[in-house]
Design a protein around this motif. Sequence first.
Motif, PDB file in Angstrom:
ATOM      1  N   ARG A   1      -6.050  25.397 166.724  1.00 47.46           N
ATOM      2  CA  ARG A   1      -6.037  25.236 168.185  1.00 47.46           C
ATOM      3  C   ARG A   1      -5.883  23.737 168.450  1.00 47.46           C
ATOM      4  NH1 ARG A   1     -11.357  26.775 169.476  1.00 47.46           N
ATOM      5  NH2 ARG A   1     -10.625  28.896 169.212  1.00 47.46           N
TER       6      ARG A   1
ATOM      7  N   SER B   1      -8.652  20.741 167.763  1.00 53.72           N
ATOM      8  CA  SER B   1      -9.713  21.317 166.914  1.00 53.72           C
ATOM      9  C   SER B   1      -9.648  20.746 165.491  1.00 53.72           C
ATOM     10  CB  SER B   1      -9.527  22.834 166.824  1.00 53.72           C
ATOM     11  OG  SER B   1      -8.453  23.124 165.935  1.00 53.72           O
ATOM     12  N   GLY B   2     -10.579  21.233 164.664  1.00 53.58           N
ATOM     13  CA  GLY B   2     -10.584  20.862 163.253  1.00 53.58           C
ATOM     14  C   GLY B   2      -9.353  21.362 162.502  1.00 53.58           C
TER      15      GLY B   2
ATOM     16  N   LEU C   1     -17.726  33.271 162.705  1.00 55.03           N
ATOM     17  CA  LEU C   1     -18.310  32.424 163.756  1.00 55.03           C
ATOM     18  C   LEU C   1     -17.321  32.176 164.892  1.00 55.03           C
ATOM     19  CD1 LEU C   1     -20.377  29.742 161.762  1.00 55.03           C
ATOM     20  CD2 LEU C   1     -21.255  31.622 163.141  1.00 55.03           C
ATOM     21  N   ASN C   2     -16.164  32.854 164.833  1.00 54.97           N
ATOM     22  CA  ASN C   2     -15.156  32.708 165.890  1.00 54.97           C
ATOM     23  C   ASN C   2     -14.655  31.266 165.988  1.00 54.97           C
ATOM     24  OD1 ASN C   2     -13.511  33.532 168.027  1.00 54.97           O
ATOM     25  ND2 ASN C   2     -15.068  33.034 169.569  1.00 54.97           N
ATOM     26  N   GLN C   3     -14.502  30.638 164.807  1.00 53.52           N
ATOM     27  CA  GLN C   3     -14.086  29.227 164.804  1.00 53.52           C
ATOM     28  C   GLN C   3     -12.741  29.057 164.110  1.00 53.52           C
ATOM     29  OE1 GLN C   3     -17.466  27.472 162.774  1.00 53.52           O
ATOM     30  NE2 GLN C   3     -18.507  27.019 164.688  1.00 53.52           N
ATOM     31  N   VAL C   4     -12.040  28.032 164.532  1.00 52.63           N
ATOM     32  CA  VAL C   4     -10.868  27.564 163.782  1.00 52.63           C
ATOM     33  C   VAL C   4     -11.291  26.269 163.082  1.00 52.63           C
ATOM     34  CG1 VAL C   4      -9.140  28.608 165.262  1.00 52.63           C
ATOM     35  CG2 VAL C   4      -9.992  26.326 165.839  1.00 52.63           C
ATOM     36  N   PRO C   5     -10.644  25.890 162.003  1.00 53.07           N
ATOM     37  CA  PRO C   5      -9.482  26.508 161.379  1.00 53.07           C
ATOM     38  C   PRO C   5      -9.850  27.679 160.455  1.00 53.07           C
ATOM     39  CG  PRO C   5     -10.109  24.531 160.166  1.00 53.07           C
ATOM     40  CD  PRO C   5     -11.037  24.617 161.340  1.00 53.07           C
TER      41      PRO C   5
ATOM     42  N   GLU D   1     -13.944  26.914 156.979  1.00 53.28           N
ATOM     43  CA  GLU D   1     -14.568  25.644 156.568  1.00 53.28           C
ATOM     44  C   GLU D   1     -13.494  24.610 156.200  1.00 53.28           C
ATOM     45  OE1 GLU D   1     -17.598  25.005 157.333  1.00 53.28           O
ATOM     46  OE2 GLU D   1     -17.883  27.091 157.914  1.00 53.28           O
ATOM     47  N   SER D   2     -13.304  23.698 157.140  1.00 53.36           N
ATOM     48  CA  SER D   2     -12.225  22.720 157.024  1.00 53.36           C
ATOM     49  C   SER D   2     -12.264  21.915 155.718  1.00 53.36           C
ATOM     50  CB  SER D   2     -12.277  21.778 158.226  1.00 53.36           C
ATOM     51  OG  SER D   2     -13.573  21.206 158.354  1.00 53.36           O
TER      52      SER D   2
ATOM     53  N   TYR E   1     -19.519  16.474 161.418  1.00 50.94           N
ATOM     54  CA  TYR E   1     -18.891  17.550 162.205  1.00 50.94           C
ATOM     55  C   TYR E   1     -19.968  18.326 162.983  1.00 50.94           C
ATOM     56  CZ  TYR E   1     -14.920  20.880 162.896  1.00 50.94           C
ATOM     57  OH  TYR E   1     -13.910  21.671 163.401  1.00 50.94           O
TER      58      TYR E   1
ATOM     59  N   LEU F   1     -20.386  18.968 167.020  1.00 47.47           N
ATOM     60  CA  LEU F   1     -20.547  20.295 167.631  1.00 47.47           C
ATOM     61  C   LEU F   1     -21.797  20.350 168.501  1.00 47.47           C
ATOM     62  CD1 LEU F   1     -19.571  22.628 164.640  1.00 47.47           C
ATOM     63  CD2 LEU F   1     -18.169  22.006 166.610  1.00 47.47           C
TER      64      LEU F   1
ATOM     65  N   TYR G   1     -21.221  21.568 172.129  1.00 49.87           N
ATOM     66  CA  TYR G   1     -21.771  22.914 172.366  1.00 49.87           C
ATOM     67  C   TYR G   1     -23.291  22.803 172.497  1.00 49.87           C
ATOM     68  CZ  TYR G   1     -17.204  24.676 170.729  1.00 49.87           C
ATOM     69  OH  TYR G   1     -15.861  24.946 170.564  1.00 49.87           O
TER      70      TYR G   1
ATOM     71  N   ARG H   1     -25.985  25.563 172.858  1.00 49.11           N
ATOM     72  CA  ARG H   1     -26.332  26.464 171.748  1.00 49.11           C
ATOM     73  C   ARG H   1     -27.546  25.966 170.959  1.00 49.11           C
ATOM     74  NH1 ARG H   1     -20.441  27.423 168.930  1.00 49.11           N
ATOM     75  NH2 ARG H   1     -19.512  28.599 170.630  1.00 49.11           N
TER      76      ARG H   1
ATOM     77  N   TYR I   1      -9.607  13.178 157.685  1.00 49.03           N
ATOM     78  CA  TYR I   1     -10.805  13.885 158.174  1.00 49.03           C
ATOM     79  C   TYR I   1     -11.672  12.922 158.991  1.00 49.03           C
ATOM     80  CZ  TYR I   1     -14.053  17.874 157.824  1.00 49.03           C
ATOM     81  OH  TYR I   1     -14.848  18.969 158.098  1.00 49.03           O
TER      82      TYR I   1
ATOM     83  N   TRP J   1     -13.225  12.224 168.050  1.00 46.13           N
ATOM     84  CA  TRP J   1     -14.040  13.127 168.895  1.00 46.13           C
ATOM     85  C   TRP J   1     -15.281  12.431 169.455  1.00 46.13           C
ATOM     86  CZ3 TRP J   1     -13.885  17.570 164.776  1.00 46.13           C
ATOM     87  CH2 TRP J   1     -12.721  18.349 164.966  1.00 46.13           C
TER      88      TRP J   1
HETATM   89  N1  LIG Z   1     -17.778  24.180 159.855  1.00 47.27           N
HETATM   90  C1  LIG Z   1     -16.535  24.529 160.470  1.00 47.27           C
HETATM   91  C2  LIG Z   1     -16.595  24.184 161.945  1.00 47.27           C
HETATM   92  C3  LIG Z   1     -15.386  24.693 162.687  1.00 47.27           C
HETATM   93  C4  LIG Z   1     -15.555  24.559 164.198  1.00 47.27           C
HETATM   94  O1  LIG Z   1     -16.653  24.323 164.709  1.00 47.27           O
HETATM   95  N2  LIG Z   1     -14.454  24.730 164.917  1.00 47.27           N
HETATM   96  C5  LIG Z   1     -14.494  24.596 166.366  1.00 47.27           C
HETATM   97  C6  LIG Z   1     -13.270  23.834 166.847  1.00 47.27           C
HETATM   98  S1  LIG Z   1     -13.306  22.175 166.287  1.00 47.27           S
HETATM   99  C7  LIG Z   1     -14.451  25.975 166.984  1.00 47.27           C
HETATM  100  O2  LIG Z   1     -13.620  26.779 166.654  1.00 47.27           O
HETATM  101  N3  LIG Z   1     -15.398  26.231 167.907  1.00 47.27           N
HETATM  102  C8  LIG Z   1     -15.434  27.435 168.667  1.00 47.27           C
HETATM  103  C9  LIG Z   1     -16.838  27.969 168.748  1.00 47.27           C
HETATM  104  O3  LIG Z   1     -17.712  27.522 167.982  1.00 47.27           O
HETATM  105  O4  LIG Z   1     -17.034  28.843 169.584  1.00 47.27           O
HETATM  106  C10 LIG Z   1     -15.379  23.805 159.786  1.00 47.27           C
HETATM  107  O5  LIG Z   1     -15.621  22.728 159.207  1.00 47.27           O
HETATM  108  O6  LIG Z   1     -14.255  24.311 159.785  1.00 47.27           O
END
Ligand SMILES: N[C@@H](CCC(=O)N[C@@H](CS)C(=O)NCC(=O)O)C(=O)O
Length: 206
Positions: free
Chosen positions: A7, A10-11, A47-51, A63-64, A104, A108, A112, A115, A162, A169
Amino acid sequence: MYRLYTRPGSGGFVVEAALALTGAPFDQIDVPKKDPPDQAFLDISPLNQVPVLILPDGQSMTESAAICILLAERHPEAGLAPAAGSPARADFLRWMAFMSSVLYPAVLRFFYAHRYTADAEGVKAVKEAAITEMDRGFAILDKALAGRDWLVGDTLSIADIYLVMLVAWHPDVGRARTAWPNVERLWGKLREDALMRKLNASHEMW
Ligand SMILES: N[C@@H](CCC(=O)N[C@@H](CS)C(=O)NCC(=O)O)C(=O)O
């Protein structure tokens, strides 16, 4: 062929960079933030996260830092990381883990913050503490970069990209750029790099 779920902003930035440096072809899918998330996406990213990187054999990986390390291992010719067994390897692994497990998550916690507290009044304090933790982490990396061109070894590695992604950010970029001159020196170099410029055109990190 690889498939990357990412996205803008994002990471996914660092993984896109890693893939581009390998020269391996990959499909890129931009995942809009969605609440509730699609079950199909949760199946590959709980966890609904990218990448998220889908490997050529179909295995999915989050996990990036782990993704970057795997790509470095699978594409040694790209020079994403010092070779296993080389003197710079320990620093590479150390700083990749430090950035993904200390910095990182601090970023977050800032973005966020809701949370990380059950107290509706607590968001401001969580954000302040997150900035303090980021500052602590960037100061450590700034010191590690003193007198060096690159974070590890004597050439660009994915650890440098990285780090630049993370500092971009920082909620107070102006202060970040003066507080950590060695990080800024690295960032300045990468701001001029053709690949970073191309990626930044879509990610708008800086
Ligand atoms: N530990 C994960 C963290 C990934 C992460 O937090 N991605 C964020 C974007 S930078 C995301 O998708 N957040 C959406 C959410 O947590 O709802 C990694 O290193 O890839």
